[in-house]
Design an enzyme around this catalytic site. Structure first.
Site, short mmCIF file in Angstrom:
data_model
loop_
_atom_site.label_atom_id
_atom_site.label_comp_id
_atom_site.label_asym_id
_atom_site.label_seq_id
_atom_site.Cartn_x
_atom_site.Cartn_y
_atom_site.Cartn_z
N ASN A 1 -13.59 9.96 -1.07
CA ASN A 1 -14.44 8.72 -1.69
C ASN A 1 -14.26 7.47 -0.68
O ASN A 1 -12.57 6.98 -0.42
CB ASN A 1 -13.80 8.62 -2.77
CG ASN A 1 -14.30 9.78 -3.88
OD1 ASN A 1 -15.10 10.91 -3.89
ND2 ASN A 1 -13.51 10.80 -4.62
N HIS B 1 -8.29 7.39 3.64
CA HIS B 1 -7.94 8.86 3.12
C HIS B 1 -8.41 9.60 2.52
O HIS B 1 -9.66 9.04 1.81
CB HIS B 1 -6.76 8.52 2.69
CG HIS B 1 -7.36 7.70 1.06
ND1 HIS B 1 -7.39 6.97 0.77
CD2 HIS B 1 -7.14 9.02 -0.13
CE1 HIS B 1 -7.55 6.82 -0.16
NE2 HIS B 1 -8.17 7.53 -1.04
N CYS C 1 0.41 3.29 3.30
CA CYS C 1 0.80 2.92 4.47
C CYS C 1 2.29 3.23 4.98
O CYS C 1 3.29 4.34 4.24
CB CYS C 1 0.82 1.35 4.66
SG CYS C 1 -0.34 0.17 5.19
N GLN D 1 -9.07 13.46 0.20
CA GLN D 1 -8.01 14.57 -0.50
C GLN D 1 -9.05 15.96 -0.18
O GLN D 1 -9.67 16.30 0.24
CB GLN D 1 -8.73 14.16 -2.45
CG GLN D 1 -8.74 12.73 -2.39
CD GLN D 1 -8.53 12.50 -4.14
OE1 GLN D 1 -7.51 13.56 -4.40
NE2 GLN D 1 -8.55 11.09 -4.52
N HIS E 1 -3.82 0.33 8.30
CA HIS E 1 -3.92 0.72 7.18
C HIS E 1 -6.10 -0.37 6.84
O HIS E 1 -6.86 0.04 5.99
CB HIS E 1 -4.03 -0.74 6.18
CG HIS E 1 -3.75 -0.89 4.46
ND1 HIS E 1 -3.66 -0.41 3.41
CD2 HIS E 1 -3.81 -2.44 4.27
CE1 HIS E 1 -4.39 -1.17 2.75
NE2 HIS E 1 -4.98 -1.87 2.59
N CYS F 1 0.66 -1.31 0.24
CA CYS F 1 0.05 -0.06 -0.25
C CYS F 1 0.90 1.18 0.22
O CYS F 1 1.40 1.52 0.91
CB CYS F 1 -0.97 -0.27 1.39
SG CYS F 1 -1.58 1.72 1.51
N HIS G 1 -7.06 1.94 1.99
CA HIS G 1 -6.59 2.39 3.34
C HIS G 1 -6.71 4.02 3.48
O HIS G 1 -7.25 4.55 2.53
CB HIS G 1 -4.71 2.59 2.87
CG HIS G 1 -4.31 3.42 4.01
ND1 HIS G 1 -3.32 2.60 4.92
CD2 HIS G 1 -4.46 4.53 4.83
CE1 HIS G 1 -2.62 3.61 6.12
NE2 HIS G 1 -3.04 4.23 6.32
N SER H 1 -9.24 3.32 -5.32
CA SER H 1 -8.38 3.14 -5.41
C SER H 1 -7.73 2.03 -4.64
O SER H 1 -7.17 1.26 -5.01
CB SER H 1 -7.44 3.20 -6.67
OG SER H 1 -6.78 5.03 -6.15
O1 LIG Z 1 -7.21 11.11 -7.14
P1 LIG Z 1 -8.12 9.38 -6.77
O2 LIG Z 1 -8.55 9.20 -5.88
O3 LIG Z 1 -6.70 9.10 -7.89
O4 LIG Z 1 -9.17 9.47 -7.93
C1 LIG Z 1 -10.69 9.25 -7.75
O5 LIG Z 1 -11.14 10.94 -7.21
C2 LIG Z 1 -10.97 11.78 -8.34
C3 LIG Z 1 -11.63 12.69 -7.74
O6 LIG Z 1 -13.09 12.72 -6.90
C4 LIG Z 1 -11.80 11.29 -8.93
O7 LIG Z 1 -11.32 12.82 -9.94
C5 LIG Z 1 -11.51 9.61 -10.14
O8 LIG Z 1 -12.53 9.44 -10.88
C6 LIG Z 1 -11.91 9.33 -8.63
O9 LIG Z 1 -11.61 7.76 -9.19
#
Ligand SMILES: O=P(O)(O)O[C@H]1O[C@H](CO)[C@@H](O)[C@H](O)[C@H]1O
Ligand SMILES: O=P(O)(O)O[C@H]1O[C@H](CO)[C@@H](O)[C@H](O)[C@H]1O
Lengths: 349, 349
Positions: free
Chosen positions: B156, B169, B55, B171, B116, B52, B167, B164
């Site tokens: 997300n 997290h 991590c 943004q 994780h 990961c 873990h 993806s």
């Molecule tokens: O930035 P990440 O986690 O790779 O990507 C994820 O979040 C982003 C922000 O919402 C999106 O644009 C991507 O489509 C999604 O897969």
């Protein structure tokens, strides 16, 4: 400091139909994908499925038998999102925050073909033409009902798009109000028309034909392009070249060229990732509110979710839901890739 | 003709934050589901995953080593959607349809925990509090950069939401422009404030507390509710009771009660379908453009996709993309179901 390069640098683009901006991050196409892979529907379908409630002769949820139809077949949705009932409603003016109103409507299902295993790109032009004629008939009939002010024709294709049955079909939701996206579009079309005495899409099509960068297919009457402001990776729009307010205004020739471009576009879509290409598509055209709408210009949107392959889609999530739509590959690049696809369906090769 | 029953009859509801309507079809909840089932992530995760990139101690895409962090850890996104480069841009006024402008920004990743295998509802209050403090710090620091006018904090959660890496997290995307949804919200908050000299959400919270129908959790400083105009089935919003423009205005007590309500809400979410509940969440608050924003009122949106079970989600497709958002179950019913969920996480039982 460097000079702006639209093919490389992050930027925003403006969508004049919805009066909003989207974020484009061309450099981000290189990002590796470690997330979810979609499952592919690879089973070969039978021509007739005894368990399919859309196949000719079979029984539906409400116990009715489908006729043994030969082209397309239309029926009222057994699980409609709206009802035809008239409702007595006293508006409660005290409600600043709890604003609501009843909605009357009719939902229909349009089976595109008696064949369980076909989709638009695999059908003959005549079959597609007969669907276009059904859309014309339904738009006219539903639109003439007094309380129906808008007729939304659309298709959800593929299980990834919430489609629960692979039998080729679309839907029509007709209702008393203008839906949010349509009302927003109408406002922008109208303000352009009032100012220029031409439709926004008439001038936009001219501008696109001049550069050619985003054009995918063109025939005498229609153009299929990736809009400058597309949010979904391979999003496209079919626009009539002539100012046509609504599908019932098509000439015979236009009905035919529309069927042709529909087939050509969906063939290119299928060829792109050698898969039955999922999307939601739908027609935006004049409302059926009995008023003149010179600002409306017939167009059909295709919103496909796939990004990199048949199993990797674009997620419109976090930032996109809270901030604004974002894309990782330019519309110009997507148009180029679509243009390059063969005109012969991959299954026919 | 019958009298309108909001619990039974199709209707539209108005969203005053976005100034738009949504369609509610309560009767449609009975519709059988024959469509796609999502796959459940059922594997038990290790506390530390050597593969990961989030991590502690592990190597990221750019070759850097993560520190052996103890609470949360923030770094710049290796595949950022925006760049910090200043770009020279000469606006081309001839472009009616090809309107574009470069966008400057910074994207960061916030690891919520060194573990994780944990998610927000499974973490201790102290751990969640430390995340809230990171959000405060980042909002302040990023917001103080001259060209940054908006800081979008979001998460997300779950592969179904395009995440993806399991873990835990979130943004942060900080940028020079106000994103579309935020600008639209600000316009509506401002026009309400200018008229009433109170924030829209201040009055809305009062109205919701009075009926109680849509309230899920309440503490001294915050309320978690299903908005009257929610589009996603179990959508919620956490709103501060006091008028707080931005997360850096929280008192010590508020920072703590916010962490508490975050834990409580996400526990209820997980308990609903006995699964790690997927969603996109994010904070809407005052922009960082250096202006006074008395109209802004701190709130956090949760947009979860699940509808009937851990594997059946709501698809916002065809009609929703072309027309308007549509839901099959009332916000009142969803609030009731969430309220009834235990406050103890199902894994702890
Ligand atoms: O930035 P990440 O986690 O790779 O990507 C994820 O979040 C982003 C922000 O919402 C999106 O644009 C991507 O489509 C999604 O897969
Ligand atoms: O009516 P269907 O095909 O059962 O349902 C599908 O299309 C509808 C209209 O876009 C959506 O509301 C549903 O979420 C989707 O699953």
């Amino acid at each position: 400091m460097k000079n702006f390069d639209i093919n490389e640098d992050p930027h925003r683009r403006f969508n004049p139909l919805l009066n909003e901006w989207i974020l484009v991050s061309p450099h981000r196409a290189k990002r590796p994908w470690q997330g979810q892979n979609e499952t592919l529907a690879t089973e070969t379908l039978p021509k007739h499925d005894p368990n399919c409630y859309l196949c000719p002769g079979n029984v539906r949820a409400n116990g009715e038998h489908n006729p043994t139809y030969k082209d397309s077949f239309v029926f009222e949705n057994d699980f409609a999102a709206m009802k035809q009932d008239e409702i007595i409603f006293e508006e409660d003016i005290k409600h600043t925050f709890f604003k609501t109103k009843p909605e009357q409507g009719i939902s229909k299902v349009v089976c595109f073909s008696p064949r369980h295993d076909l989709t638009l790109p695999e059908m003959e032009i005549e079959g597609i033409e007969s669907i276009v004629k059904v859309w014309q008939k339904e738009y006219a009939e539903l639109g003439s009902i007094k309380y129906i002010n808008h007729v939304q024709i659309f298709e959800n294709k593929g299980s990834i798009m919430g489609c629960s049955n692979p039998h080729p079909h679309g839907q029509i939701w007709a209702q008393s109000s203008l839906p949010t996206q349509v009302e927003r579009t109408q406002t922008n079309l109208k303000s352009y028309f009032d100012k220029n005495n031409r439709t926004l899409l008439q001038d936009y099509v001219q501008a696109e034909l001049k550069t050619g960068d985003r054009v995918v297919i063109e025939n005498d009457d229609f153009i299929a392009l990736v809009p400058f402001w597309a949010t979904w990776p391979y999003e496209t729009m079919i626009v009539s070249k002539r100012v046509v307010n609504k599908i019932t205004d098509f000439t015979e020739e236009e009905t035919n060229s529309f069927a042709v471009i529909l087939k050509q576009l969906t063939i290119k879509y299928d060829n792109l990732f050698s898969t039955s290409f999922p999307y939601s598509s739908g027609i935006h055209q004049s409302p059926t509110d009995g008023l003149e709408h010179p600002e409306w210009h017939f167009h059909m949107h295709f919103y496909p979710p796939l990004l990199r392959s048949a199993t990797v889609k674009k997620f419109m999530v976090g930032y996109e839901m809270l901030g604004e739509s974002q894309r990782d590959i330019t519309p110009e690049r997507c148009a180029e890739v679509l243009r390059q696809q063969s005109d012969i369906h991959y299954k026919q090769k």
